[in-house]
Scaffold this motif. Structure first.
Motif, short mmCIF file in Angstrom:
data_model
loop_
_atom_site.label_atom_id
_atom_site.label_comp_id
_atom_site.label_asym_id
_atom_site.label_seq_id
_atom_site.Cartn_x
_atom_site.Cartn_y
_atom_site.Cartn_z
N UNK A 49 0.85 -1.18 0.00
CA UNK A 49 0.00 0.00 0.00
C UNK A 49 0.89 1.24 0.00
N UNK A 50 0.97 1.90 -1.15
CA UNK A 50 1.87 3.05 -1.27
C UNK A 50 1.30 4.30 -0.61
N UNK A 51 0.03 4.53 -0.78
CA UNK A 51 -0.60 5.72 -0.21
C UNK A 51 -0.91 5.49 1.27
N UNK A 52 -0.94 6.58 2.01
CA UNK A 52 -1.23 6.49 3.45
C UNK A 52 -2.61 7.00 3.81
N UNK A 53 -3.16 7.89 2.98
CA UNK A 53 -4.39 8.59 3.34
C UNK A 53 -5.32 8.69 2.14
N UNK A 54 -6.58 8.33 2.33
CA UNK A 54 -7.62 8.55 1.33
C UNK A 54 -8.43 9.78 1.73
N UNK A 55 -8.55 10.72 0.80
CA UNK A 55 -9.34 11.93 1.02
C UNK A 55 -10.62 11.80 0.21
N UNK A 56 -11.77 11.79 0.90
CA UNK A 56 -13.07 11.62 0.24
C UNK A 56 -13.79 12.96 0.20
N UNK A 57 -14.22 13.36 -1.01
CA UNK A 57 -14.88 14.66 -1.20
C UNK A 57 -16.25 14.42 -1.81
N UNK A 58 -17.33 14.43 -1.00
CA UNK A 58 -18.68 14.33 -1.57
C UNK A 58 -19.05 15.67 -2.20
N UNK A 59 -19.69 15.62 -3.36
CA UNK A 59 -20.04 16.84 -4.08
C UNK A 59 -21.52 16.82 -4.44
N UNK A 60 -22.22 17.88 -4.06
CA UNK A 60 -23.60 18.05 -4.51
C UNK A 60 -23.87 19.54 -4.70
N UNK A 61 -23.91 19.96 -5.96
CA UNK A 61 -24.26 21.35 -6.32
C UNK A 61 -23.41 22.38 -5.57
N UNK A 106 -5.22 5.45 6.65
CA UNK A 106 -6.04 6.53 7.21
C UNK A 106 -7.00 7.06 6.16
N UNK A 107 -8.07 7.69 6.65
CA UNK A 107 -9.06 8.30 5.78
C UNK A 107 -9.48 9.64 6.36
N UNK A 108 -9.91 10.56 5.50
CA UNK A 108 -10.47 11.83 5.94
C UNK A 108 -11.48 12.31 4.92
N UNK A 109 -12.14 13.42 5.20
CA UNK A 109 -13.16 13.97 4.32
C UNK A 109 -12.95 15.47 4.16
#
Length: 380
Positions: free
Chosen positions: A1-13, A82-85
Protein backbone atom coordinates in the motif's frame (compact mmCIF):
# COMPACT_ATOMS: atom_id res chain seq x y z
CA UNK A 1 0.00 0.00 0.00
CA UNK A 2 1.87 3.05 -1.27
CA UNK A 3 -0.60 5.72 -0.21
CA UNK A 4 -1.23 6.49 3.45
CA UNK A 5 -4.39 8.59 3.34
CA UNK A 6 -7.62 8.55 1.33
CA UNK A 7 -9.34 11.93 1.02
CA UNK A 8 -13.07 11.62 0.24
CA UNK A 9 -14.88 14.66 -1.20
CA UNK A 10 -18.68 14.33 -1.57
CA UNK A 11 -20.04 16.84 -4.08
CA UNK A 12 -23.60 18.05 -4.51
CA UNK A 13 -24.26 21.35 -6.32
CA UNK A 14 -21.17 23.26 -5.10
CA UNK A 15 -20.11 24.77 -8.41
CA UNK A 16 -19.19 28.14 -6.88
CA UNK A 17 -16.56 26.63 -4.55
CA UNK A 18 -15.63 23.27 -6.01
CA UNK A 19 -12.54 24.24 -8.00
CA UNK A 20 -10.94 25.96 -5.00
CA UNK A 21 -11.68 22.89 -2.89
CA UNK A 22 -10.19 20.39 -5.34
CA UNK A 23 -7.14 22.53 -6.08
CA UNK A 24 -6.38 22.88 -2.36
CA UNK A 25 -6.38 19.10 -1.95
CA UNK A 26 -4.19 18.68 -5.02
CA UNK A 27 -1.67 21.05 -3.42
CA UNK A 28 -0.86 18.39 -0.81
CA UNK A 29 1.91 15.79 -1.05
CA UNK A 30 0.28 13.52 -3.62
CA UNK A 31 2.82 10.76 -2.98
CA UNK A 32 1.00 10.01 0.25
CA UNK A 33 -2.66 10.63 -0.51
CA UNK A 34 -5.38 9.18 -2.69
CA UNK A 35 -8.27 11.46 -3.66
CA UNK A 36 -11.81 10.17 -4.22
CA UNK A 37 -14.53 12.55 -5.44
CA UNK A 38 -18.14 11.35 -5.26
CA UNK A 39 -20.55 13.43 -7.33
CA UNK A 40 -23.88 12.80 -5.61
CA UNK A 41 -26.15 13.58 -8.55
CA UNK A 42 -25.28 17.26 -8.97
CA UNK A 43 -27.53 19.30 -11.27
CA UNK A 44 -25.55 22.57 -11.44
CA UNK A 45 -22.67 21.32 -13.63
CA UNK A 46 -20.49 20.49 -10.62
CA UNK A 47 -20.25 17.05 -12.22
CA UNK A 48 -18.48 18.56 -15.24
CA UNK A 49 -15.88 20.21 -13.01
CA UNK A 50 -15.29 16.87 -11.29
CA UNK A 51 -14.66 15.20 -14.64
CA UNK A 52 -11.94 17.74 -15.47
CA UNK A 53 -9.91 16.26 -12.59
CA UNK A 54 -10.25 12.61 -13.63
CA UNK A 55 -6.56 12.33 -14.47
CA UNK A 56 -5.54 13.32 -10.95
CA UNK A 57 -8.16 11.67 -8.76
CA UNK A 58 -10.85 8.99 -8.74
CA UNK A 59 -14.20 10.49 -9.78
CA UNK A 60 -17.45 8.61 -9.13
CA UNK A 61 -20.92 9.71 -10.29
CA UNK A 62 -24.08 8.43 -8.61
CA UNK A 63 -27.72 9.46 -8.33
CA UNK A 64 -28.50 11.81 -5.48
CA UNK A 65 -28.62 9.82 -2.21
CA UNK A 66 -27.38 12.28 0.40
CA UNK A 67 -24.17 12.88 2.31
CA UNK A 68 -24.02 9.61 4.23
CA UNK A 69 -24.42 7.52 1.08
CA UNK A 70 -21.86 9.63 -0.78
CA UNK A 71 -19.29 9.20 1.98
CA UNK A 72 -20.03 5.48 2.19
CA UNK A 73 -19.43 5.17 -1.55
CA UNK A 74 -16.10 6.93 -1.18
CA UNK A 75 -15.13 4.64 1.69
CA UNK A 76 -15.39 1.63 -0.63
CA UNK A 77 -12.39 3.05 -2.50
CA UNK A 78 -10.37 3.63 0.68
CA UNK A 79 -7.56 1.07 0.86
CA UNK A 80 -5.15 3.23 2.90
CA UNK A 81 -4.28 3.21 6.59
CA UNK A 82 -6.04 6.53 7.21
CA UNK A 83 -9.06 8.30 5.78
CA UNK A 84 -10.47 11.83 5.94
CA UNK A 85 -13.16 13.97 4.32
CA UNK A 86 -13.45 17.43 2.81
CA UNK A 87 -16.74 19.24 2.24
CA UNK A 88 -16.93 20.54 -1.32
CA UNK A 89 -17.52 24.15 -0.28
CA UNK A 90 -14.49 24.18 2.03
CA UNK A 91 -10.75 24.11 1.32
CA UNK A 92 -7.51 23.25 3.13
CA UNK A 93 -4.15 24.83 3.79
CA UNK A 94 -0.94 23.58 2.18
CA UNK A 95 0.90 20.90 4.15
CA UNK A 96 -2.17 19.89 6.18
CA UNK A 97 -2.03 16.16 5.50
CA UNK A 98 1.75 15.90 5.53
CA UNK A 99 1.74 17.39 9.04
CA UNK A 100 -1.11 15.22 10.29
CA UNK A 101 0.38 12.04 8.83
CA UNK A 102 3.71 12.84 10.49
CA UNK A 103 1.96 12.96 13.88
CA UNK A 104 0.03 9.79 13.13
CA UNK A 105 3.28 8.01 12.26
CA UNK A 106 5.22 9.41 15.23
CA UNK A 107 2.66 8.25 17.80
CA UNK A 108 0.80 5.48 15.91
CA UNK A 109 -2.34 7.51 16.62
CA UNK A 110 -5.79 6.22 15.73
CA UNK A 111 -6.97 9.81 15.21
CA UNK A 112 -5.15 13.06 14.54
CA UNK A 113 -7.28 16.20 14.79
CA UNK A 114 -6.50 19.83 14.03
CA UNK A 115 -7.99 23.31 14.32
CA UNK A 116 -9.70 25.30 11.60
CA UNK A 117 -10.44 28.73 10.24
CA UNK A 118 -14.10 29.76 10.17
CA UNK A 119 -14.09 31.52 6.82
CA UNK A 120 -16.58 34.09 5.53
CA UNK A 121 -14.25 35.72 3.00
CA UNK A 122 -10.58 36.64 2.69
CA UNK A 123 -11.12 39.69 4.90
CA UNK A 124 -13.43 38.05 7.42
CA UNK A 125 -12.38 34.89 9.23
CA UNK A 126 -11.71 33.55 12.71
CA UNK A 127 -9.32 30.94 14.09
CA UNK A 128 -10.88 28.05 15.99
CA UNK A 129 -8.85 25.53 17.98
CA UNK A 130 -11.78 23.06 17.65
CA UNK A 131 -10.84 21.56 21.00
CA UNK A 132 -10.71 22.54 24.66
CA UNK A 133 -7.84 20.10 25.25
CA UNK A 134 -4.15 20.87 25.26
CA UNK A 135 -2.11 19.90 22.22
CA UNK A 136 -0.38 16.53 22.40
CA UNK A 137 -0.88 12.77 22.41
CA UNK A 138 -3.61 11.20 24.55
CA UNK A 139 -3.47 7.48 25.29
CA UNK A 140 -6.35 5.27 26.49
CA UNK A 141 -6.34 6.27 30.17
CA UNK A 142 -6.00 9.98 29.33
CA UNK A 143 -8.78 9.71 26.76
CA UNK A 144 -11.06 8.24 29.42
CA UNK A 145 -10.05 10.67 32.16
CA UNK A 146 -9.82 13.89 30.14
CA UNK A 147 -11.57 13.75 26.78
CA UNK A 148 -14.57 11.48 27.18
CA UNK A 149 -15.86 13.21 30.31
CA UNK A 150 -16.65 16.41 28.42
CA UNK A 151 -16.18 15.77 24.70
CA UNK A 152 -19.89 16.02 23.82
CA UNK A 153 -20.86 18.61 26.41
CA UNK A 154 -19.16 20.68 29.09
CA UNK A 155 -21.05 22.64 31.75
CA UNK A 156 -18.23 25.18 31.89
CA UNK A 157 -18.25 25.81 28.14
CA UNK A 158 -21.97 25.12 27.67
CA UNK A 159 -21.05 23.21 24.53
CA UNK A 160 -18.88 20.42 23.17
CA UNK A 161 -15.14 20.30 23.94
CA UNK A 162 -14.15 18.18 20.94
CA UNK A 163 -15.39 19.32 17.53
CA UNK A 164 -17.08 16.31 15.90
CA UNK A 165 -16.10 17.31 12.35
CA UNK A 166 -14.54 14.42 10.44
CA UNK A 167 -13.02 16.91 8.00
CA UNK A 168 -10.59 18.16 10.65
CA UNK A 169 -9.35 14.65 11.43
CA UNK A 170 -7.49 11.78 9.86
CA UNK A 171 -8.70 8.46 11.29
CA UNK A 172 -7.66 4.85 10.82
CA UNK A 173 -9.80 3.61 7.96
CA UNK A 174 -10.90 0.38 9.62
CA UNK A 175 -12.41 2.38 12.51
CA UNK A 176 -14.34 4.73 10.20
CA UNK A 177 -15.66 1.91 8.03
CA UNK A 178 -16.86 0.02 11.09
CA UNK A 179 -18.67 3.08 12.42
CA UNK A 180 -20.30 3.83 9.07
CA UNK A 181 -21.80 0.33 8.98
CA UNK A 182 -23.63 1.33 12.18
CA UNK A 183 -25.38 4.34 10.62
CA UNK A 184 -26.30 2.76 7.29
CA UNK A 185 -29.82 3.74 6.29
CA UNK A 186 -29.99 6.78 8.58
CA UNK A 187 -30.50 10.31 7.32
CA UNK A 188 -29.34 12.65 10.07
CA UNK A 189 -30.08 16.33 9.75
CA UNK A 190 -26.81 17.97 10.66
CA UNK A 191 -25.24 15.49 13.06
CA UNK A 192 -23.71 12.76 10.93
CA UNK A 193 -20.22 13.62 12.15
CA UNK A 194 -21.42 13.50 15.77
CA UNK A 195 -23.00 10.09 15.13
CA UNK A 196 -19.63 8.81 13.93
CA UNK A 197 -17.00 10.46 16.10
CA UNK A 198 -18.40 10.34 19.64
CA UNK A 199 -19.07 6.57 19.74
CA UNK A 200 -15.79 5.99 17.87
CA UNK A 201 -13.77 7.73 20.60
CA UNK A 202 -14.53 4.81 22.92
CA UNK A 203 -12.88 2.45 20.43
CA UNK A 204 -9.54 4.23 20.03
CA UNK A 205 -6.30 3.88 21.95
CA UNK A 206 -4.45 7.06 20.94
CA UNK A 207 -5.55 10.52 19.81
CA UNK A 208 -3.20 13.30 18.81
CA UNK A 209 -4.75 16.75 19.27
CA UNK A 210 -3.30 19.67 17.34
CA UNK A 211 -4.59 23.22 17.47
CA UNK A 212 -2.95 24.16 14.15
CA UNK A 213 -5.68 25.75 11.95
CA UNK A 214 -5.34 23.88 8.65
CA UNK A 215 -8.97 23.46 7.57
CA UNK A 216 -10.92 26.38 6.07
CA UNK A 217 -14.57 25.89 7.05
CA UNK A 218 -16.66 28.15 4.85
CA UNK A 219 -19.44 29.99 6.67
CA UNK A 220 -22.71 31.30 5.29
CA UNK A 221 -23.29 35.01 5.25
CA UNK A 222 -23.89 36.17 8.79
CA UNK A 223 -27.51 37.04 8.01
CA UNK A 224 -28.32 33.64 6.48
CA UNK A 225 -29.62 30.74 8.58
CA UNK A 226 -28.49 27.22 7.69
CA UNK A 227 -31.39 25.49 5.86
CA UNK A 228 -31.41 22.42 8.10
CA UNK A 229 -32.29 24.57 11.13
CA UNK A 230 -35.59 25.63 9.55
CA UNK A 231 -36.74 22.37 7.96
CA UNK A 232 -40.22 21.17 8.91
CA UNK A 233 -38.92 17.82 10.20
CA UNK A 234 -36.06 19.35 12.22
CA UNK A 235 -37.32 17.93 15.54
CA UNK A 236 -37.82 14.41 14.20
CA UNK A 237 -34.36 14.25 12.63
CA UNK A 238 -32.69 15.76 15.69
CA UNK A 239 -34.41 13.24 17.95
CA UNK A 240 -33.32 10.49 15.56
CA UNK A 241 -29.70 11.52 16.16
CA UNK A 242 -30.33 11.57 19.93
CA UNK A 243 -31.84 8.07 19.83
CA UNK A 244 -28.98 6.76 17.72
CA UNK A 245 -26.28 8.12 20.03
CA UNK A 246 -28.11 6.81 23.09
CA UNK A 247 -28.33 3.36 21.50
CA UNK A 248 -24.62 3.45 20.68
CA UNK A 249 -23.70 4.45 24.22
CA UNK A 250 -25.95 1.67 25.59
CA UNK A 251 -24.20 -0.91 23.42
CA UNK A 252 -20.84 0.40 24.60
CA UNK A 253 -21.98 0.26 28.23
CA UNK A 254 -21.21 3.94 28.83
CA UNK A 255 -24.67 5.47 29.34
CA UNK A 256 -23.81 6.43 32.91
CA UNK A 257 -20.86 8.47 31.59
CA UNK A 258 -22.60 10.02 28.60
CA UNK A 259 -26.27 10.45 29.60
CA UNK A 260 -26.04 13.98 30.96
CA UNK A 261 -23.75 15.12 28.13
CA UNK A 262 -26.14 13.65 25.56
CA UNK A 263 -29.22 15.22 27.12
CA UNK A 264 -27.59 18.66 27.19
CA UNK A 265 -26.36 18.22 23.61
CA UNK A 266 -29.88 17.30 22.49
CA UNK A 267 -31.58 20.17 24.28
CA UNK A 268 -29.17 22.67 22.78
CA UNK A 269 -29.65 21.14 19.32
CA UNK A 270 -33.44 21.41 19.51
CA UNK A 271 -33.24 25.06 20.47
CA UNK A 272 -31.40 25.81 17.22
CA UNK A 273 -34.78 25.56 15.48
CA UNK A 274 -35.57 28.96 17.00
CA UNK A 275 -33.57 30.41 14.11
CA UNK A 276 -36.65 29.77 11.98
CA UNK A 277 -38.56 32.37 13.97
CA UNK A 278 -36.78 35.68 14.15
CA UNK A 279 -38.68 36.81 17.25
CA UNK A 280 -38.22 33.70 19.35
CA UNK A 281 -35.08 34.72 21.20
CA UNK A 282 -36.18 35.26 24.78
CA UNK A 283 -35.40 34.21 28.33
CA UNK A 284 -38.35 31.81 28.16
CA UNK A 285 -36.07 29.26 26.52
CA UNK A 286 -34.52 28.43 29.83
CA UNK A 287 -37.32 25.84 29.69
CA UNK A 288 -37.61 23.76 26.55
CA UNK A 289 -40.84 22.04 25.55
CA UNK A 290 -40.40 18.21 25.72
CA UNK A 291 -40.36 17.67 21.96
CA UNK A 292 -38.64 14.31 22.42
CA UNK A 293 -41.63 12.85 24.28
CA UNK A 294 -44.46 14.34 22.23
CA UNK A 295 -45.27 13.12 18.74
CA UNK A 296 -45.58 15.75 16.05
CA UNK A 297 -49.16 16.97 15.40
CA UNK A 298 -50.36 15.58 18.73
CA UNK A 299 -53.31 17.19 20.51
CA UNK A 300 -52.09 18.19 23.96
CA UNK A 301 -53.43 19.63 27.17
CA UNK A 302 -50.95 22.02 28.77
CA UNK A 303 -51.15 21.99 32.57
CA UNK A 304 -49.52 25.00 34.23
CA UNK A 305 -49.64 28.73 33.50
CA UNK A 306 -46.49 29.94 35.24
CA UNK A 307 -43.20 30.82 33.55
CA UNK A 308 -42.63 27.25 32.32
CA UNK A 309 -46.15 26.90 30.96
CA UNK A 310 -45.92 30.21 29.13
CA UNK A 311 -42.56 29.23 27.62
CA UNK A 312 -44.02 25.90 26.44
CA UNK A 313 -47.12 27.58 25.02
CA UNK A 314 -45.06 30.12 23.06
CA UNK A 315 -42.80 27.44 21.60
CA UNK A 316 -45.71 25.24 20.51
CA UNK A 317 -47.64 28.13 19.00
CA UNK A 318 -44.72 29.44 16.98
CA UNK A 319 -43.27 26.09 15.92
CA UNK A 320 -46.71 24.51 15.18
CA UNK A 321 -45.10 21.23 16.19
CA UNK A 322 -48.27 20.10 17.94
CA UNK A 323 -51.60 21.64 19.01
CA UNK A 324 -52.53 22.93 22.45
CA UNK A 325 -56.25 22.16 22.51
CA UNK A 326 -56.62 23.13 26.18
CA UNK A 327 -54.49 25.11 28.63
CA UNK A 328 -55.41 24.47 32.25
CA UNK A 329 -54.26 25.69 35.64
CA UNK A 330 -55.36 25.64 39.26
CA UNK A 331 -55.73 29.40 39.14
CA UNK A 332 -57.63 30.55 36.05
CA UNK A 333 -56.13 33.68 34.55
CA UNK A 334 -57.97 36.61 33.00
CA UNK A 335 -56.70 35.99 29.47
CA UNK A 336 -59.63 33.72 28.56
CA UNK A 337 -57.23 31.09 27.21
CA UNK A 338 -56.47 29.30 30.49
CA UNK A 339 -59.24 27.16 31.92
CA UNK A 340 -60.10 25.18 35.09
CA UNK A 341 -58.55 21.73 35.48
CA UNK A 342 -61.97 20.09 35.35
CA UNK A 343 -62.37 21.07 31.70
CA UNK A 344 -60.05 18.21 30.78
CA UNK A 345 -62.99 15.84 31.32
CA UNK A 346 -64.85 17.28 28.33
CA UNK A 347 -62.26 16.78 25.56
CA UNK A 348 -60.19 14.16 23.77
CA UNK A 349 -56.39 14.53 23.73
CA UNK A 350 -53.17 12.61 23.16
CA UNK A 351 -51.02 13.92 26.03
CA UNK A 352 -51.13 16.12 29.10
CA UNK A 353 -47.90 18.06 29.50
CA UNK A 354 -47.17 19.27 33.04
CA UNK A 355 -45.27 22.56 33.06
CA UNK A 356 -43.78 23.22 36.47
CA UNK A 357 -40.21 23.59 37.83
CA UNK A 358 -40.73 22.19 41.32
CA UNK A 359 -40.62 18.40 41.41
CA UNK A 360 -43.00 17.96 44.35
CA UNK A 361 -45.48 20.25 42.61
CA UNK A 362 -45.23 18.15 39.44
CA UNK A 363 -45.92 14.98 41.42
CA UNK A 364 -48.94 16.61 43.06
CA UNK A 365 -50.27 17.77 39.67
CA UNK A 366 -49.80 14.28 38.25
CA UNK A 367 -51.72 12.76 41.17
CA UNK A 368 -54.58 15.22 40.64
CA UNK A 369 -54.81 14.19 37.00
CA UNK A 370 -54.77 10.46 37.78
CA UNK A 371 -57.51 10.86 40.38
CA UNK A 372 -59.57 12.47 37.63
CA UNK A 373 -59.07 9.37 35.48
CA UNK A 374 -56.22 10.54 33.25
CA UNK A 375 -54.03 7.62 32.14
CA UNK A 376 -50.49 7.78 33.53
CA UNK A 377 -49.16 6.85 30.06
CA UNK A 378 -50.59 10.10 28.71
CA UNK A 379 -48.94 12.33 31.31
CA UNK A 380 -45.62 13.99 30.45
Amino acid sequence: MDKLLTVIIPVYNKIAYLKQCLDSVLSQNLNKIKIVVVDDGSTDESEKICDRYKQKMTVIHQEHKGLIAARERGLREADTKYVTFVDADDFIAGGMYEYMLSKADEYDADIVTCGCIRYWNEDDYAYDLCSEFQEGIYEKKEIEDSIIKKMLWSKEKDGWCLDPSLCMKIIKTELVKEQYTQIAGNNFLYGEDSAIIYPLIFRVNKIYISTAPYYYHRQRERTITAPYFVEEDFFEKTFKLYEYLKMQFQQLGVVSIMEEQLDMFYMNSVQLHRKKYKGMISNNYKWLFPFANVEKKSRIVLYGAGAVGRAYYEQVQKSKYCEVILWIDKYVQEENIIYPIEDILNIEYDYVVIARVNESARIEMKNVLMKMGVSEQKII
